[in-house]
Design a protein around this motif. Structure first.
Motif, PDB file in Angstrom:
ATOM      1  N   LEU A  78       0.825  -1.209   0.000  1.00 15.45           N
ATOM      2  CA  LEU A  78       0.000   0.000   0.000  1.00 15.45           C
ATOM      3  C   LEU A  78       0.860   1.261   0.000  1.00 15.45           C
ATOM      4  CD1 LEU A  78      -2.748  -1.027   2.601  1.00 15.45           C
ATOM      5  CD2 LEU A  78      -2.989  -0.902   0.121  1.00 15.45           C
ATOM      6  N   LEU A  79       1.926   1.260   0.798  1.00 13.79           N
ATOM      7  CA  LEU A  79       2.778   2.436   0.875  1.00 13.79           C
ATOM      8  C   LEU A  79       3.553   2.644  -0.423  1.00 13.79           C
ATOM      9  CD1 LEU A  79       4.182   2.197   4.526  1.00 13.79           C
ATOM     10  CD2 LEU A  79       2.251   3.534   3.687  1.00 13.79           C
ATOM     11  N   MET A  80       4.013   1.582  -1.054  1.00 17.62           N
ATOM     12  CA  MET A  80       4.741   1.736  -2.316  1.00 17.62           C
ATOM     13  C   MET A  80       3.814   2.177  -3.437  1.00 17.62           C
ATOM     14  SD  MET A  80       7.864  -1.004  -2.506  1.00 17.62           S
ATOM     15  CE  MET A  80       6.879  -2.484  -2.582  1.00 17.62           C
ATOM     16  N   GLU A  81       2.552   1.766  -3.374  1.00 23.61           N
ATOM     17  CA  GLU A  81       1.578   2.295  -4.339  1.00 23.61           C
ATOM     18  C   GLU A  81       1.424   3.799  -4.154  1.00 23.61           C
ATOM     19  OE1 GLU A  81      -1.592  -1.221  -5.501  1.00 23.61           O
ATOM     20  OE2 GLU A  81      -1.944  -0.029  -3.698  1.00 23.61           O
ATOM     21  N   LYS A  82       1.374   4.237  -2.918  1.00 24.99           N
ATOM     22  CA  LYS A  82       1.231   5.662  -2.630  1.00 24.99           C
ATOM     23  C   LYS A  82       2.455   6.448  -3.104  1.00 24.99           C
ATOM     24  CE  LYS A  82      -0.880   6.698   1.086  1.00 24.99           C
ATOM     25  NZ  LYS A  82      -2.056   7.397   0.482  1.00 24.99           N
ATOM     26  N   LEU A  83       3.635   5.824  -2.992  1.00 25.31           N
ATOM     27  CA  LEU A  83       4.872   6.464  -3.436  1.00 25.31           C
ATOM     28  C   LEU A  83       5.140   6.280  -4.931  1.00 25.31           C
ATOM     29  CD1 LEU A  83       7.094   5.354  -0.411  1.00 25.31           C
ATOM     30  CD2 LEU A  83       6.388   7.707  -0.918  1.00 25.31           C
ATOM     31  N   ASP A  84       4.286   5.510  -5.592  1.00 25.79           N
ATOM     32  CA  ASP A  84       4.375   5.288  -7.036  1.00 25.79           C
ATOM     33  C   ASP A  84       5.677   4.591  -7.437  1.00 25.79           C
ATOM     34  OD1 ASP A  84       3.285   5.370  -9.585  1.00 25.79           O
ATOM     35  OD2 ASP A  84       4.249   7.266 -10.095  1.00 25.79           O
ATOM     36  N   ILE A  85       6.102   3.609  -6.648  1.00 23.24           N
ATOM     37  CA  ILE A  85       7.287   2.826  -7.020  1.00 23.24           C
ATOM     38  C   ILE A  85       7.012   1.325  -7.056  1.00 23.24           C
ATOM     39  CG2 ILE A  85       8.875   4.542  -6.059  1.00 23.24           C
ATOM     40  CD1 ILE A  85       9.287   2.628  -3.685  1.00 23.24           C
ATOM     41  N   LEU A  86       5.752   0.938  -6.841  1.00 23.91           N
ATOM     42  CA  LEU A  86       5.437  -0.483  -6.739  1.00 23.91           C
ATOM     43  C   LEU A  86       5.817  -1.233  -8.008  1.00 23.91           C
ATOM     44  CD1 LEU A  86       4.205  -2.838  -5.170  1.00 23.91           C
ATOM     45  CD2 LEU A  86       1.970  -2.182  -6.080  1.00 23.91           C
TER      46      LEU A  86
END
Length: 402
Positions: free
Chosen positions: A156-164
């Motif tokens: 979820l956090l990497m999706e928010k940071l756009d690096i997933l």
């Protein structure tokens, strides 16, 4: 009011209060909704609301209501852990096995040792070790709680940071996946019941055989039937693991690990994951908060939480930097990876719940671990976001100069 009305009143508090704070306070940057729900679970527990309004707390969260909430929470968290198991892409881990094993091993082993050191310090004071725990169980359990990486929250956090979907994000997922496997493996060691060793060996043997049959069955079923059979498999694995002297969460995770995501479709898995987070996990957060106590006094619990947070974050960063040197990562990558891998959130809370249920830690230790998990997760985006921006700016500057 009858029990149904009081239960609905409790459910109203569970869903309304965190949502209003999240929206009105615009906390999404440093505290996503899931983190706000965890914090409000603590606030609505006996340590805060129970101390301020004991009669009201006892009225709303009476034993009948708590039993109902615990039942919903149990099923919701089993689904959640199963989905976390399905997320593991063991094929990718094998393809990059040397890099993944080195990075995952160091990012898990170093904070584990740091956490064991912090637990050793806590042992010098009464009230931290559980009534049923051997010293090694308390040290290893607390140490692993400091080493946990929460794969679903990390996603979820990497999706928010756009690096997933970027290469770094995929690497971090592989490291976290291996850590997830190790977490439950170590938990199985901690939970070993020597009197029931025969049951445990029998469960592992039966699980191995039944997994082969289950996988053959699933590929032959229509997609519309697979979800129903998967739920039956989840319940059976959870029951078998608990009966064998392990914990039903170990069975739930194993049930998910042996499933393939393409049996269901990624979109369906994502939808179920979001629905479980929306519909059921807030109840789990509250039932978790109801277990928090402050019998040692607020200062002692906060001291323990601060010590464990230092061991967790410091250990993860040290482990990531050691991995970065061994694998010759680019400048700045080790810090970003270390901060993301130190994210705790739900998996750490689940892990600590199991330790509390088995009497390995006390309610005070559980509360300290819960506060550590909240602090760890809230630190992630505010620290990582500027680091990613600086890395991106350096990359752009390098392209311009070339």
């Amino acid at each position: 009011m009858n029990t149904t009305e009081v239960f609905l009143l409790a459910m109203l508090m569970i869903f309304v209060v965190p949502f209003l704070i999240w929206r009105a306070g615009r906390t999404d940057y440093f505290a996503p909704l899931a983190i706000v729900q965890i914090i409000m679970g603590v606030v609505l527990g006996p340590g805060v609301l129970g101390a301020a309004l004991p009669e009201y707390h006892a009225f709303v969260f009476n034993p009948d209501v708590v039993k109902t909430l615990n039942g919903i929470a149990l099923w919701g968290v089993m689904l959640f852990v199963m989905l976390a198991g399905i997320e593991l892409d063991l094929k990718k881990v094998w393809q990059y096995r040397r890099e993944s094993a080195t990075a995952a091993g160091l990012s898990l082993g170093v904070p584990l040792l740091c956490g064991c050191g912090a637990a050793l310090l806590l042992l010098a004071y009464p009230g931290w070790i559980g009534p049923k725990a051997a010293t090694w169980q308390f040290l290893l359990g607390t140490g692993m709680a400091c080493a946990v990486t929460a794969l679903p929250v990390l996603v979820l956090l990497m999706e928010k940071l756009d690096i997933l979907r970027q290469p770094m994000g995929q690497r971090i997922l592989r490291y976290a996946s291996l850590d997830d496997v190790a977490i439950w493996g170590v938990l199985a060691v901690i939970m070993l019941d020597w009197e029931r060793m025969g049951r445990q060996l029998g469960f592992l043997l039966a699980f191995t055989v039944l997994t082969l049959l289950y996988r053959r069955l699933m590929v032959r079923l229509r997609r519309s039937d697979r979800w129903y059979v998967a739920l039956i498999w989840l319940v059976a694995c959870g029951f078998g693991a608990d009966w064998a002297g392990l914990h039903f969460m170990v069975g739930a995770f194993l049930a998910g690990v042996v499933m393939d995501a393409d049996w269901f479709g990624q979109e369906e898995l994502d939808n179920l994951f979001k629905n479980v987070l929306l519909v059921m996990m807030p109840v789990f957060f509250l039932s978790t908060g109801l277990k928090t106590k402050w019998d040692l006094g607020g200062y002692a619990v906060f001291f323990g939480a601060g010590l464990l947070l230092f061991a967790s974050v410091g250990g993860k960063l040290a482990g990531a930097h050691l991995a970065g040197r061994a694998l010759k990562w680019k400048s700045g990558e080790a810090s970003i990876i270390g901060w993301l891998l130190q994210t705790k959130g739900l998996i750490e809370i689940i892990f600590a719940n199991i330790l509390l249920d088995k009497g390995i830690i006390t309610s005070e230790t559980f509360t300290a671990l819960l506060l550590m998990a909240v602090g760890s997760t809230m630190l992630t985006i505010p620290v990582v976001h500027p680091k990613l921006n600086r890395t991106a700016n350096r990359g752009l500057a390098g392209q311009a100069s070339s």
